[in-house]
Design a protein around this motif. Sequence first.
Motif, mmCIF file in Angstrom:
data_model
loop_
_atom_site.group_PDB
_atom_site.id
_atom_site.type_symbol
_atom_site.label_atom_id
_atom_site.label_comp_id
_atom_site.label_asym_id
_atom_site.label_seq_id
_atom_site.Cartn_x
_atom_site.Cartn_y
_atom_site.Cartn_z
ATOM 1 N N LEU A 1 0.829 -1.212 0.000
ATOM 2 C CA LEU A 1 0.000 0.000 0.000
ATOM 3 C C LEU A 1 0.861 1.257 0.000
ATOM 4 O O LEU A 1 0.546 2.244 -0.659
ATOM 5 C CB LEU A 1 -0.921 0.014 1.222
ATOM 6 C CG LEU A 1 -2.124 -0.919 1.177
ATOM 7 C CD1 LEU A 1 -2.896 -0.848 2.486
ATOM 8 C CD2 LEU A 1 -3.032 -0.581 0.000
ATOM 9 N N ILE A 2 1.947 1.209 0.768
ATOM 10 C CA ILE A 2 2.828 2.377 0.844
ATOM 11 C C ILE A 2 3.546 2.551 -0.500
ATOM 12 O O ILE A 2 3.645 3.658 -1.038
ATOM 13 C CB ILE A 2 3.839 2.245 2.003
ATOM 14 C CG1 ILE A 2 3.098 1.949 3.317
ATOM 15 C CG2 ILE A 2 4.688 3.510 2.125
ATOM 16 C CD1 ILE A 2 4.003 1.714 4.520
ATOM 17 N N ARG B 1 1.626 4.350 -3.248
ATOM 18 C CA ARG B 1 1.394 5.792 -3.176
ATOM 19 C C ARG B 1 2.645 6.630 -2.967
ATOM 20 O O ARG B 1 2.588 7.850 -3.101
ATOM 21 C CB ARG B 1 0.442 6.096 -2.020
ATOM 22 C CG ARG B 1 -0.993 5.757 -2.304
ATOM 23 C CD ARG B 1 -1.849 6.150 -1.124
ATOM 24 N NE ARG B 1 -2.070 7.586 -1.081
ATOM 25 C CZ ARG B 1 -3.246 8.155 -1.348
ATOM 26 N NH1 ARG B 1 -4.274 7.406 -1.669
ATOM 27 N NH2 ARG B 1 -3.385 9.458 -1.280
ATOM 28 N N GLN C 1 8.944 11.708 0.541
ATOM 29 C CA GLN C 1 8.118 11.250 1.664
ATOM 30 C C GLN C 1 8.898 10.301 2.561
ATOM 31 O O GLN C 1 9.994 9.856 2.222
ATOM 32 C CB GLN C 1 6.854 10.577 1.133
ATOM 33 C CG GLN C 1 5.907 11.571 0.483
ATOM 34 C CD GLN C 1 4.593 10.924 0.102
ATOM 35 O OE1 GLN C 1 4.553 10.040 -0.750
ATOM 36 N NE2 GLN C 1 3.519 11.354 0.736
ATOM 37 N N VAL D 1 4.691 2.383 8.721
ATOM 38 C CA VAL D 1 3.536 3.188 8.310
ATOM 39 C C VAL D 1 3.947 4.330 7.385
ATOM 40 O O VAL D 1 5.011 4.927 7.536
ATOM 41 C CB VAL D 1 2.766 3.687 9.558
ATOM 42 C CG1 VAL D 1 3.619 4.554 10.443
ATOM 43 C CG2 VAL D 1 1.480 4.416 9.177
ATOM 44 N N GLY D 2 3.102 4.607 6.410
ATOM 45 C CA GLY D 2 3.398 5.683 5.481
ATOM 46 C C GLY D 2 2.466 5.633 4.282
ATOM 47 O O GLY D 2 1.468 4.924 4.327
ATOM 48 N N PRO D 3 2.757 6.323 3.210
ATOM 49 C CA PRO D 3 3.850 7.287 3.112
ATOM 50 C C PRO D 3 3.475 8.585 3.823
ATOM 51 O O PRO D 3 2.396 9.112 3.605
ATOM 52 C CB PRO D 3 3.977 7.502 1.605
ATOM 53 C CG PRO D 3 2.596 7.247 1.062
ATOM 54 C CD PRO D 3 1.942 6.264 1.985
ATOM 55 N N LEU D 4 4.362 9.088 4.660
ATOM 56 C CA LEU D 4 4.070 10.270 5.452
ATOM 57 C C LEU D 4 4.740 11.514 4.854
ATOM 58 O O LEU D 4 5.697 11.404 4.085
ATOM 59 C CB LEU D 4 4.554 10.043 6.890
ATOM 60 C CG LEU D 4 3.980 8.793 7.586
ATOM 61 C CD1 LEU D 4 4.625 8.575 8.954
ATOM 62 C CD2 LEU D 4 2.474 8.882 7.742
ATOM 63 N N GLY D 5 4.226 12.664 5.246
ATOM 64 C CA GLY D 5 4.791 13.927 4.772
ATOM 65 C C GLY D 5 4.391 14.235 3.340
ATOM 66 O O GLY D 5 3.688 13.458 2.690
ATOM 67 N N ASN D 6 4.835 15.380 2.872
ATOM 68 C CA ASN D 6 4.500 15.811 1.517
ATOM 69 C C ASN D 6 5.582 15.392 0.533
ATOM 70 O O ASN D 6 6.761 15.428 0.862
ATOM 71 C CB ASN D 6 4.384 17.343 1.474
ATOM 72 C CG ASN D 6 3.303 17.834 2.408
ATOM 73 O OD1 ASN D 6 2.131 17.561 2.198
ATOM 74 N ND2 ASN D 6 3.704 18.520 3.468
#
Lengths: 478, 280
Positions: B23-24, B27, B32, B86-91
């Motif tokens: 899933l990460i 995206r 990120q 967990v992620g993808p985090l941030g812009n």
Amino acid sequence: MADMIPVPERMKMSQRPMLEQDPKKRIRNFDEVPLGYTAEDSIYEAQRCLQCDPPLCVGGCPAEVHIPQFIRKIVEEDFASAYLEILKTNNLPAMCGRVCPQEEQCQRVCVYNKMGKPIAVGRLERFVSDWARKQDTKEELPEIKKKGKRVAVVGSGPAGLTCAADLVKMGHDVMIFEALHKPGGVLTYGIPEFRLPKRIVESEVDKIKELGVKVVTDFVVGLTKGVDELAEEFDAIFLANGAGAPQFMHIPGENLNDVYSANEFLTRSNLMKAYKFPEFDTPIKVGKKVAVIGAGNVAMDAARTALRLGAKEVRVVYRRTKEEAPARAEEIAHTEEEGIVFDFLTLPVRVLGDEKGNVTGMECIKMRLGEPDESGRRKPLPIEGSNFVMQVDMVINAIGATANPIVARSATSVQTNKRGYFTVDEKTRATSREGIFAGGDITRGSATVISAIGDGKKAARAIDGYLSSGGSLRKAST
Amino acid sequence: MPKIIAKREIAPNIISLEVTAPLIAKRAKPGQFIILMTDERGERIPLTIADYDRENGWIRIVFQVVGKTTAQLSQMNEGDELFSFVGPLGNPSKIGDHGTVVTVGGGTGIAYVYPITRELREAGNRVIAIIGAKTKDLIIMEEEMRKVSTELLVTTDDGSYGRKGFVTELLEEVLREKKDVKKVWAIGPAPMMRATSEVTRSYGIETIVSLNAIMVDGTGMCGSCRVTVGGETKFCCVDGPEFNGHLVDWPEFMNRIARYSRQEKLSFEAHGKSYGEKNG
């Protein structure tokens, strides 16, 4: 079975107090402060109940607990039935019995208020659910007829858990998406062990999983997948992701090293178990003299946690007075008992620090109360020239939370208000987009666990109605 | 569960892992990051995504062993599962067709600037990449960087490979010679990103840095990663991790990333001791 006491006799009985850990001892540990009723205490307290018809208390309970019925079962010493009676409407009783502000809810409307102290409904609920956990009392549900619909719940806090449990009992398949690695939301990361032991949260979450609710952790809705994508896979969605983002005061020095948001401080301690460092890897710092800004429940939790982590002196700094403090009276009392000092009518204006980023003090100004503001509370006004420096080496900011925009950004045509909270129909929790519902703090700002539970129940009913009448997001999206 | 499917020590104490996370991977975009935990008692640490494979569903992370969590991670093997990922985090990095751009990677920062360099090139930019490390052994992903950049310049502090000196010196030369550089990305240790921003400031060239702040949740909930940018408080996790390097309050940022250095040392030492006892 205990005797039913004649009403005039019952009315002469006074509320049974609950034993608590001694303040001097408890500030050295993270064990629960209230020790809970014994069976004997519970039966005594339950016997006081007048079994009003209609019961006023139930109207004060957003979880719609069958209060007189479960209390009656306690009088009958049938604790298992008392527990099952509660479970009919409330899936989180051990938790509610601890952190629900009953004095504002069921107990506030209890008929006994006219002549003394109300029935201690919360303590009874707590006793019954603790008893049931120890006995491993299981809810035996009738065979649930599956309705073939899938619901996604965003967030595993009290609103999400409640909605999910109710929906699964109605025959829907429910999947909860949680951003953190552990479910429970604020119950897990926010409320400290000494107020809500984590094994109790885990046990109540496990029971909800046993009902058939699936919980996916490490899944950030809005980033791992958006609401729009979930809308293609699920028939309905309940958004209950919490308020989330900490507010700051925007005063100089607020980003010094030892200035924490209460969210960070409590998350490190509660979720990450930093109070057990280095047994657990996440570190936490605590100063010798700690100032906590704000006077809500979160501020009390942060102050009491700092004390337990070894701070020599903890002060709660609040710009209004005790009267306006949003924390539960019980929490303020517990905090005071533990030796935490309250500085009312005091507003921080600057945090002072050295070049390494250490906090060396906090400049404050004295306040006075003026005319009532839009919240109905008297507006605090600064007293010019009253500035002084408070000697502290750590500051915890607990002035509240705002909406975290991550979820909303990924949800096309789900309206939010100016503050970023989802706008919903009060009764059905329906958002502006068909098939998407919302509840808990992300619809109202920081509120209580019990209001979140109430939202979860209302949403479950509305979602069931929506799905049963043929509604489906998947259809609407394609 | 996220499983380690490939592990390589690409330099002494620098490990590359490929972790299954479909899933990460689906995206993820350059710039990120993810947050991981090795086990239930672990710390949540953020790591910038070094690469991803959407089809095969994996994320690549690269890290240097600097503390307990990275030490533990380095002791895990192919087939092992991470407790949390967990992620993808941030812009994502804001990538456009700018013309000529420079990407600068220092140390493990090379791994993080790699997907950005690739994407910039694919977007049509002429990308001059500068990579540097203390010494030859610590230069990582040179071949990969050469493939995705238009021109690759290498530097080592001790001169054991490439040009002797710091990445900033090479960057300064490039900027002096090539007047058309439109944007610079600099990722590496905070002092390197700060120095790079100082170099580009006098040329008036926008410089993007990726801030490796201390985080807990990584989704905007705790504020541990806050940083002052242009006089305003920003959260690295949800407002970043990339910011304009000219606007970052560097002294404050460097203080904040050292907040737990004493505890981190304690934890690392205790781990080294217990690991040594178990495996010695």
